[in-house]
Scaffold this motif. Structure first.
Motif, PDB file in Angstrom:
ATOM      1  N   HIS A 161       2.811  -8.723  -5.905  1.00  0.00           N
ATOM      2  CA  HIS A 161       2.998  -8.212  -4.344  1.00  0.00           C
ATOM      3  C   HIS A 161       4.089  -8.553  -3.948  1.00  0.00           C
ATOM      4  CE1 HIS A 161       1.800 -10.429  -1.129  1.00  0.00           C
ATOM      5  NE2 HIS A 161       2.803 -11.963  -1.497  1.00  0.00           N
ATOM      6  N   ALA A 162       5.082  -8.940  -4.838  1.00  0.00           N
ATOM      7  CA  ALA A 162       6.492  -9.376  -4.669  1.00  0.00           C
ATOM      8  C   ALA A 162       7.047  -9.296  -6.394  1.00  0.00           C
ATOM      9  CB  ALA A 162       6.792 -10.616  -3.610  1.00  0.00           C
ATOM     10  N   VAL A 163       8.218  -9.417  -5.398  1.00  0.00           N
ATOM     11  CA  VAL A 163       9.781  -9.526  -6.745  1.00  0.00           C
ATOM     12  C   VAL A 163      10.721 -10.497  -6.903  1.00  0.00           C
ATOM     13  CG1 VAL A 163      11.843  -8.817  -7.557  1.00  0.00           C
ATOM     14  CG2 VAL A 163       9.913  -7.154  -6.898  1.00  0.00           C
TER      15      VAL A 163
ATOM     16  N   LYS B  97       4.986  -0.143   8.724  1.00  0.00           N
ATOM     17  CA  LYS B  97       6.117  -0.827   8.281  1.00  0.00           C
ATOM     18  C   LYS B  97       5.785  -1.497   6.753  1.00  0.00           C
ATOM     19  CE  LYS B  97       9.711  -4.497  10.072  1.00  0.00           C
ATOM     20  NZ  LYS B  97       9.777  -5.497  10.825  1.00  0.00           N
ATOM     21  N   ARG B  98       4.997  -2.560   6.962  1.00  0.00           N
ATOM     22  CA  ARG B  98       4.673  -2.904   6.138  1.00  0.00           C
ATOM     23  C   ARG B  98       4.506  -2.177   4.706  1.00  0.00           C
ATOM     24  NH1 ARG B  98       5.143  -6.719   2.455  1.00  0.00           N
ATOM     25  NH2 ARG B  98       3.058  -7.402   1.550  1.00  0.00           N
ATOM     26  N   GLN B  99       3.905  -0.698   5.527  1.00  0.00           N
ATOM     27  CA  GLN B  99       3.850   0.040   4.041  1.00  0.00           C
ATOM     28  C   GLN B  99       4.774   0.797   3.544  1.00  0.00           C
ATOM     29  OE1 GLN B  99       0.371   1.048   2.353  1.00  0.00           O
ATOM     30  NE2 GLN B  99       1.478   2.206   1.529  1.00  0.00           N
ATOM     31  N   LYS B 100       5.390   0.787   4.365  1.00  0.00           N
ATOM     32  CA  LYS B 100       6.614   1.287   4.223  1.00  0.00           C
ATOM     33  C   LYS B 100       7.443  -0.037   2.977  1.00  0.00           C
ATOM     34  CE  LYS B 100       8.034   4.575   7.760  1.00  0.00           C
ATOM     35  NZ  LYS B 100       9.008   4.456   8.881  1.00  0.00           N
ATOM     36  N   GLU B 101       7.258  -1.034   3.097  1.00  0.00           N
ATOM     37  CA  GLU B 101       8.421  -2.134   2.881  1.00  0.00           C
ATOM     38  C   GLU B 101       7.294  -1.926   1.427  1.00  0.00           C
ATOM     39  OE1 GLU B 101       7.675  -5.383   4.849  1.00  0.00           O
ATOM     40  OE2 GLU B 101       9.141  -5.139   6.812  1.00  0.00           O
ATOM     41  N   LEU B 102       6.216  -1.893   0.558  1.00  0.00           N
ATOM     42  CA  LEU B 102       5.535  -1.689  -0.184  1.00  0.00           C
ATOM     43  C   LEU B 102       6.132  -0.241  -0.873  1.00  0.00           C
ATOM     44  CD1 LEU B 102       2.189  -3.099   0.989  1.00  0.00           C
ATOM     45  CD2 LEU B 102       3.272  -4.493  -0.142  1.00  0.00           C
ATOM     46  N   ASP B 103       6.178   0.449  -0.110  1.00  0.00           N
ATOM     47  CA  ASP B 103       6.464   1.995  -0.926  1.00  0.00           C
ATOM     48  C   ASP B 103       7.801   1.653  -1.600  1.00  0.00           C
ATOM     49  OD1 ASP B 103       4.172   3.182  -0.800  1.00  0.00           O
ATOM     50  OD2 ASP B 103       4.384   4.564   0.918  1.00  0.00           O
ATOM     51  N   ALA B 104       8.523   1.269  -0.733  1.00  0.00           N
ATOM     52  CA  ALA B 104       9.894   0.818  -1.079  1.00  0.00           C
ATOM     53  C   ALA B 104       9.826  -0.122  -2.489  1.00  0.00           C
ATOM     54  CB  ALA B 104      11.168   0.016   0.172  1.00  0.00           C
ATOM     55  N   LEU B 105       8.951  -1.084  -2.655  1.00  0.00           N
ATOM     56  CA  LEU B 105       9.530  -2.479  -3.347  1.00  0.00           C
ATOM     57  C   LEU B 105       8.994  -1.525  -4.844  1.00  0.00           C
ATOM     58  CD1 LEU B 105       9.152  -5.807  -4.187  1.00  0.00           C
ATOM     59  CD2 LEU B 105       6.814  -4.653  -3.831  1.00  0.00           C
TER      60      LEU B 105
END
Length: 114
Positions: A99-101, A45-53
């Motif tokens: 790390h974050a937008v 789940k975290r990897q999918k979030e990073l890929d989307a970011l």
């Protein structure tokens, strides 16, 4: 003495039945299910979030990098981004370092406090 030997030979007790052969497999399956829900699923789940970011990064986005550096994206070059950190200083990083937008205006608000 001979009666001890005959007793030892006569002791042909039945072996205990092989019980719970299937319980080992059930326990291993339960352990795998537990590991899946506790480790594998959250990591995916975290990897999918990073890929989307990373795929949603655009010019002008304000980002914070894993090193703690704040900046605005001035260019995107494939797997690299060029960050403007202020005073016309541009640094090139991999997209994976993001790390974050941050919300628009965050850097200006931070600089306005000084």
């Amino acid at each position: 003495m001979s009666f001890f030997i005959s007793e030892a030979l006569a002791d042909t007790a039945a072996k205990p039945p092989m019980t719970a052969d299937w319980s080992f497999f059930v326990m291993m399956a339960g352990l795998f299910v537990l590991m899946y829900f506790m480790i594998i699923r959250p990591q995916r789940k975290r990897q999918k979030e990073l890929d989307a970011l990373m795929s949603a990064l655009a010019k002008g986005d304000e980002v914070v990098l894993t090193s703690g550096l704040l900046g605005k994206i001035s260019k995107i070059e494939g797997e690299y981004i060029v960050i403007n950190t202020g005073n016309n200083i541009e640094l090139k990083f991999q997209k994976q370092a993001v790390h974050a937008v941050l919300p628009k205006g965050t850097i200006k608000a931070i600089d306005g406090d000084k």
